[in-house]
Scaffold this active site. Sequence first.
Site, PDB file in Angstrom:
ATOM      1  N   ARG A  69     -34.631 -20.511  -1.281  1.00 32.14           N
ATOM      2  CA  ARG A  69     -35.498 -19.321  -1.225  1.00 32.14           C
ATOM      3  C   ARG A  69     -36.903 -19.680  -1.700  1.00 32.14           C
ATOM      4  O   ARG A  69     -37.902 -19.180  -1.172  1.00 32.14           O
ATOM      5  CB  ARG A  69     -34.928 -18.194  -2.092  1.00 32.14           C
ATOM      6  CG  ARG A  69     -33.707 -17.537  -1.463  1.00 32.14           C
ATOM      7  CD  ARG A  69     -32.996 -16.641  -2.441  1.00 32.14           C
ATOM      8  NE  ARG A  69     -33.685 -15.375  -2.676  1.00 32.14           N
ATOM      9  CZ  ARG A  69     -33.421 -14.566  -3.708  1.00 32.14           C
ATOM     10  NH1 ARG A  69     -32.518 -14.907  -4.603  1.00 32.14           N
ATOM     11  NH2 ARG A  69     -34.074 -13.437  -3.842  1.00 32.14           N
ATOM     12  N   LYS A 102     -41.116  -8.181  -8.960  1.00 33.20           N
ATOM     13  CA  LYS A 102     -41.704  -7.191  -8.046  1.00 33.20           C
ATOM     14  C   LYS A 102     -40.904  -5.888  -8.063  1.00 33.20           C
ATOM     15  O   LYS A 102     -41.474  -4.807  -8.047  1.00 33.20           O
ATOM     16  CB  LYS A 102     -41.742  -7.734  -6.602  1.00 33.20           C
ATOM     17  CG  LYS A 102     -42.565  -8.994  -6.431  1.00 33.20           C
ATOM     18  CD  LYS A 102     -42.719  -9.380  -4.961  1.00 33.20           C
ATOM     19  CE  LYS A 102     -41.424  -9.698  -4.249  1.00 33.20           C
ATOM     20  NZ  LYS A 102     -40.748 -10.933  -4.714  1.00 33.20           N
ATOM     21  N   ARG A 120     -29.035 -14.341 -13.483  1.00 29.47           N
ATOM     22  CA  ARG A 120     -28.886 -12.942 -13.110  1.00 29.47           C
ATOM     23  C   ARG A 120     -27.431 -12.620 -12.765  1.00 29.47           C
ATOM     24  O   ARG A 120     -26.776 -13.394 -12.068  1.00 29.47           O
ATOM     25  CB  ARG A 120     -29.800 -12.680 -11.910  1.00 29.47           C
ATOM     26  CG  ARG A 120     -30.050 -11.234 -11.646  1.00 29.47           C
ATOM     27  CD  ARG A 120     -31.393 -11.017 -11.044  1.00 29.47           C
ATOM     28  NE  ARG A 120     -31.393 -11.273  -9.609  1.00 29.47           N
ATOM     29  CZ  ARG A 120     -32.390 -10.930  -8.812  1.00 29.47           C
ATOM     30  NH1 ARG A 120     -33.465 -10.347  -9.300  1.00 29.47           N
ATOM     31  NH2 ARG A 120     -32.333 -11.196  -7.542  1.00 29.47           N
ATOM     32  N   ARG A 173     -43.709 -11.018   4.447  1.00 27.49           N
ATOM     33  CA  ARG A 173     -43.266 -12.299   3.899  1.00 27.49           C
ATOM     34  C   ARG A 173     -43.676 -13.458   4.782  1.00 27.49           C
ATOM     35  O   ARG A 173     -43.400 -14.609   4.439  1.00 27.49           O
ATOM     36  CB  ARG A 173     -41.761 -12.276   3.793  1.00 27.49           C
ATOM     37  CG  ARG A 173     -41.303 -12.309   2.309  1.00 27.49           C
ATOM     38  CD  ARG A 173     -39.951 -12.385   2.214  1.00 27.49           C
ATOM     39  NE  ARG A 173     -39.046 -12.650   1.249  1.00 27.49           N
ATOM     40  CZ  ARG A 173     -38.403 -11.760   0.516  1.00 27.49           C
ATOM     41  NH1 ARG A 173     -38.731 -10.516   0.550  1.00 27.49           N
ATOM     42  NH2 ARG A 173     -37.442 -12.147  -0.265  1.00 27.49           N
TER      43      ARG A 173
HETATM   44  P1  AMP Z   1     -35.309  -9.977  -1.792  1.00 26.76           P
HETATM   45  O1  AMP Z   1     -34.373  -9.072  -2.510  1.00 26.76           O
HETATM   46  O2  AMP Z   1     -36.658  -9.371  -1.558  1.00 26.76           O
HETATM   47  O3  AMP Z   1     -35.400 -11.342  -2.413  1.00 26.76           O
HETATM   48  O4  AMP Z   1     -34.693 -10.192  -0.314  1.00 26.76           O
HETATM   49  C1  AMP Z   1     -33.406 -10.715  -0.122  1.00 26.76           C
HETATM   50  C2  AMP Z   1     -33.300 -11.353   1.261  1.00 26.76           C
HETATM   51  O5  AMP Z   1     -33.551 -10.381   2.277  1.00 26.76           O
HETATM   52  C3  AMP Z   1     -34.293 -12.471   1.542  1.00 26.76           C
HETATM   53  O6  AMP Z   1     -33.860 -13.713   1.028  1.00 26.76           O
HETATM   54  C4  AMP Z   1     -34.326 -12.456   3.072  1.00 26.76           C
HETATM   55  O7  AMP Z   1     -33.169 -13.045   3.627  1.00 26.76           O
HETATM   56  C5  AMP Z   1     -34.255 -10.958   3.370  1.00 26.76           C
HETATM   57  N1  AMP Z   1     -35.601 -10.338   3.443  1.00 26.76           N
HETATM   58  C6  AMP Z   1     -36.128  -9.406   2.603  1.00 26.76           C
HETATM   59  N2  AMP Z   1     -37.371  -9.053   2.981  1.00 26.76           N
HETATM   60  C7  AMP Z   1     -37.647  -9.787   4.095  1.00 26.76           C
HETATM   61  C8  AMP Z   1     -38.770  -9.899   4.960  1.00 26.76           C
HETATM   62  N3  AMP Z   1     -39.890  -9.179   4.760  1.00 26.76           N
HETATM   63  N4  AMP Z   1     -38.692 -10.756   6.003  1.00 26.76           N
HETATM   64  C9  AMP Z   1     -37.581 -11.479   6.232  1.00 26.76           C
HETATM   65  N5  AMP Z   1     -36.499 -11.453   5.456  1.00 26.76           N
HETATM   66  C10 AMP Z   1     -36.517 -10.608   4.394  1.00 26.76           C
END
Ligand code: AMP
Length: 224
Positions: A174, A16, A130, A91
Amino acid sequence: MSELNLILLGPPGSGKGTQGERLQEDFRLPYYATGDILRAAVAEGTELGRTAKEYMDRGDLVPDEVIIGVIAERVEGAEAADGFILDGFPRTVGQADALGEEMEGLGRSITAAVLIDVSDEEVVRRLGGRRTCAKNGHIFHVDFDPPKNEDVCDICGARLIVRDDDKPEVIRHRLETYHEKTKPLVDFYEERGVLKRVDGSLEPEEVGNRIRALLATLRMEEEL
Ligand code: AMP
């Protein structure tokens, strides 16, 4: 197309971020990635960052009430008047409802929710390999994009690390969180007629081409 209000959906590691950055350049729209926003807040030690850190390190979602305001503020801003690209938000169904209400209040709607579809096995392979630059966040991959010298950033020479949330047990958690909390949004946006699916196992270039093609089709349909 008058406005392009775009959501990128997909599991962690589906690409993404890569696609969001390209779309941002192509369409000259603001790109809001909640993961990046939260990581920056953690690095700056703001109140948001202090609240979010423990959830992020565990691979849990931060509570809806913490993140909804962060996005609402940006979507309402002048910068997003012609549209926006959201990555990592919504999310949960609660977040999607809140975004829907916010958009309705602004007299706007979501143009498309693009699902970048990738299997769990592929996610584990991608995220497990990664390596992230400890200083500037540049990303490498032990198989797909290895640094010239092991564990050293090609760009700035800093040390490469495995992000806490890219550790194997956290990746699995995750993914579970994705299936339980975020996957229901596929049906949510399908029911609202805005879901578009793209095969995320293809090369990034090809995934990008397909997203651009489907957005071009939407634009044509709108003009008919
Ligand atoms: P990402 O880089 O998008 O995988 O986000 C890293 C972490 O940030 C996730 O594992 C969540 O802990 C938090 N996070 C990011 N976006 C959201 C969201 N929309 N709602 C809740 N937690 C989020």
